[in-house]
Design a protein around this motif. Structure first.
Motif, mmCIF file in Angstrom:
data_model
loop_
_atom_site.group_PDB
_atom_site.id
_atom_site.type_symbol
_atom_site.label_atom_id
_atom_site.label_comp_id
_atom_site.label_asym_id
_atom_site.label_seq_id
_atom_site.Cartn_x
_atom_site.Cartn_y
_atom_site.Cartn_z
ATOM 1 N N SER B 216 0.861 -1.234 0.075
ATOM 2 C CA SER B 216 -0.044 -0.002 0.146
ATOM 3 C C SER B 216 1.046 1.318 -0.019
ATOM 4 C CB SER B 216 -0.768 0.112 1.226
ATOM 5 O OG SER B 216 -1.899 -1.017 1.285
ATOM 6 N N LYS B 239 -8.011 7.103 -6.680
ATOM 7 C CA LYS B 239 -7.360 6.263 -5.924
ATOM 8 C C LYS B 239 -7.706 6.616 -4.532
ATOM 9 C CE LYS B 239 -2.632 5.540 -4.999
ATOM 10 N NZ LYS B 239 -1.299 5.362 -5.749
ATOM 11 N N VAL B 242 -11.039 4.533 -3.425
ATOM 12 C CA VAL B 242 -10.740 3.070 -3.712
ATOM 13 C C VAL B 242 -9.918 2.917 -2.245
ATOM 14 C CG1 VAL B 242 -11.419 2.715 -5.726
ATOM 15 C CG2 VAL B 242 -8.926 2.655 -4.840
ATOM 16 N N ALA B 247 -9.059 -0.756 -0.426
ATOM 17 C CA ALA B 247 -8.312 -1.363 -1.523
ATOM 18 C C ALA B 247 -6.905 -1.388 -1.216
ATOM 19 C CB ALA B 247 -8.443 -0.563 -2.802
ATOM 20 N N SER B 249 -4.297 -0.970 -3.166
ATOM 21 C CA SER B 249 -3.799 0.328 -3.619
ATOM 22 C C SER B 249 -4.023 0.374 -5.005
ATOM 23 C CB SER B 249 -2.155 0.504 -3.764
ATOM 24 O OG SER B 249 -1.673 1.869 -3.915
ATOM 25 N N ALA B 250 -3.789 1.503 -5.718
ATOM 26 C CA ALA B 250 -4.228 1.670 -6.992
ATOM 27 C C ALA B 250 -3.132 2.599 -7.530
ATOM 28 C CB ALA B 250 -5.476 2.311 -7.134
ATOM 29 N N ILE B 261 -6.444 -1.621 -10.000
ATOM 30 C CA ILE B 261 -6.679 -1.499 -8.385
ATOM 31 C C ILE B 261 -6.383 -2.837 -8.063
ATOM 32 C CG2 ILE B 261 -8.519 -1.242 -6.667
ATOM 33 C CD1 ILE B 261 -9.963 0.615 -8.830
ATOM 34 N N TYR B 263 -7.184 -5.488 -4.670
ATOM 35 C CA TYR B 263 -7.894 -5.584 -3.318
ATOM 36 C C TYR B 263 -7.708 -6.676 -2.935
ATOM 37 C CZ TYR B 263 -11.363 -7.700 -6.428
ATOM 38 O OH TYR B 263 -12.058 -8.596 -7.347
ATOM 39 N N SER B 267 -10.667 -5.682 1.676
ATOM 40 C CA SER B 267 -11.317 -4.623 1.158
ATOM 41 C C SER B 267 -12.852 -4.644 1.066
ATOM 42 C CB SER B 267 -10.751 -4.421 -0.398
ATOM 43 O OG SER B 267 -9.421 -4.774 -0.412
ATOM 44 N N ILE B 272 -15.905 -0.148 -3.192
ATOM 45 C CA ILE B 272 -14.874 0.304 -4.353
ATOM 46 C C ILE B 272 -15.902 0.460 -5.402
ATOM 47 C CG2 ILE B 272 -13.121 -0.731 -5.715
ATOM 48 C CD1 ILE B 272 -12.111 -1.970 -3.269
ATOM 49 N N VAL B 276 -15.659 3.804 -7.601
ATOM 50 C CA VAL B 276 -15.313 4.216 -8.916
ATOM 51 C C VAL B 276 -16.390 4.817 -9.805
ATOM 52 C CG1 VAL B 276 -14.691 2.932 -11.221
ATOM 53 C CG2 VAL B 276 -13.865 2.198 -8.980
#
Lengths: 300, 300
Positions: B216, B239, B242, B247, B249-250, B261, B263, B267, B272, B276
């Motif tokens: 992350s 980002k 989420v 999540a 990370s993205a 993304i 997850y 998550s 999420i 989005v």
């Protein structure tokens, strides 16, 4: 209360300001006692006795201030780590003092908090608060600085078996670390950045997974070591020769002049010793050798 | 001879030009047959049919030339990976063609040699031979480019469990990759370099050791993503949202506009999806979603 902290090698090639490895070559021992004078008194041989000019003293004063501790302290420092040689000497005194103060006053600091205070002690030695050496001085092992502000350190799990040989030139440069830092370029090209990230990623992957070839490939630096090469004219020759003798790799230890050599049972140890001697003689530089091992962890 | 190659996401945040991950979201299928015309003939829908302008064709012509193969070939390309969206489409056609040619003529190429030829195919698509996408297109999994010249790739051993959600905006930019590369600064400051190495080291350590927090932290880029943000104005909002839904990370997938993304079972997947949708609606951008998994390995 007594605490110790070991020598360390920062950077490890491409990890400028982020990687450091503790080793059992040398250590500093710091005793901290309460003192009713309300002052910070420093004692020890060959070190600054003004607490503001001493890494341990500066770290201590920050802690006393931040924690509202009104009593004074006496700090007695037994230097085991030679100073000015790239072995993390200044950071080790700070780290040991911080660890001793944490225990003496039962402050319950986290490791990252201890790194924070130790790092600020470094200002007394070189004018900047760099966290690399003190990270391995607090955590032991090989540490990764994720972030300096706030301090976030990760100790890497190492799966590579190696021994350490330190080649310690016997010369002393006034304000060496400050000078060494001044040589680091303020800007680099994107290509230099990419090459550096390739090396660093290889080094870290190799250390974690025990992949000797990745470590050999990764422990090379095209930015900071290259910029400082005038300080260590023997370095590239030395490195080439020890790798010919199947050392895993070699790098400048911190801001030098010490060279850190990693080797294992695939290396020709006697060949490495001969190469070191050949090269250092050819540059007319006296040196001492110190074998050591990675310092895995502190018990406190 | 038929071979396939999957979609991939290059960079993964701080790993510009060195990291890439293959995923099973989409794939290209390439059939290569001997042909007695002594030409390289390309067939397929919606792709350049001049072999010099086609990534698969360009890779093929280099191989035929280097190996002294005098016969011609027919290359039939079934594009499954949408082009121009940062999903490694151009590299996948090249990688699949190289793999098919290697088998057809029994060339016994190493993986790195196949990356070498596939990478040169990329010149047809964006003017530069970048090895990241084609590395995961040949090796599968997450690959690290140790060196581009000569090609040296390391497949990382991943110990983190995660799923992938691709947010694929439905817009097309002419010469997008070339434009995206032109936005990358030619010089960066040492501080930017150090921050980037902190992130990259964290990401790689986290992927290898299965440390979710390190991934992350690491999957953030202060250089290339920042320089390209005008291309993807929705990215930072997306980002942030989420990650609020836990999540891992993205990041921007390759040169974008797709967002990758990561997850897992910690998550809030539905959260999420809602985030989005909120963000992309607020920017008035149509998108499709694609769930996928890391593409671990090719069998050949």
């Amino acid at each position: 209360m007594i605490a110790i902290s070991y020598s360390s090698s920062a950077n490890l090639g491409p990890g400028y300001d982020i990687l450091s490895m503790g080793h059992d070559a040398f250590y500093d021992e710091v005793e901290v006692l309460e003192d009713h004078s309300n002052e910070i008194k420093i004692s020890g041989d060959g070190i600054p006795l003004d607490y503001k000019k001493n890494t341990a003293g500066l770290s201590a004063s920050m802690i006393l201030n931040d924690y509202g501790i009104k009593t004074g302290i006496k700090i007695n420092i037994k230097k085991g780590i030679p100073a000015g040689l790239g072995l993390g000497s200044s950071g080790a005194s700070a780290a040991a003092a911080v660890r001793a103060i944490n225990k003496l006053f039962n402050l319950g600091m986290s490791h990252d908090e201890m790194v924070h205070y130790s790092m600020h002690g470094e200002i007394a030695a070189c004018g900047s608060a760099h966290p690399d050496n003190v990270s391995s001085g607090i955590y032991g092992g090989i540490t990764l600085v994720q972030s300096k502000n706030p301090v976030k350190i990760k100790k890497l799990k190492i799966n590579l078996n190696f021994s350490i040989l330190l080649v310690i030139p016997e010369f002393f440069m006034e304000n060496k670390t400050m000078y060494a830092r001044s040589l680091v370029p303020s800007k680099i090209t994107m290509d230099e950045h990419i090459e550096s990230t390739q090396r660093l990623s290889s080094l870290i992957s190799g250390l974690i997974t025990g992949d000797r070839d990745l470590v050999s490939y990764g422990m090379n630096d095209n930015i900071v070591e290259r910029a400082r090469i005038r300080m260590f004219p023997y370095y590239y020759d030395l490195k080439r020769r020890v790798i010919e003798n199947n050392a895993i790799s070699a790098c400048i230890s911190g801001a030098g002049p010490t060279v850190l050599i990693l080797y294992d049972d695939k290396s020709d140890y006697n060949g490495i010793l001969r190469s070191v001697d050949d090269v250092m003689r050819s540059y007319n530089i006296k040196y001492i050798l110190k074998k050591s091992r990675i310092m895995e962890a502190y018990n406190d």
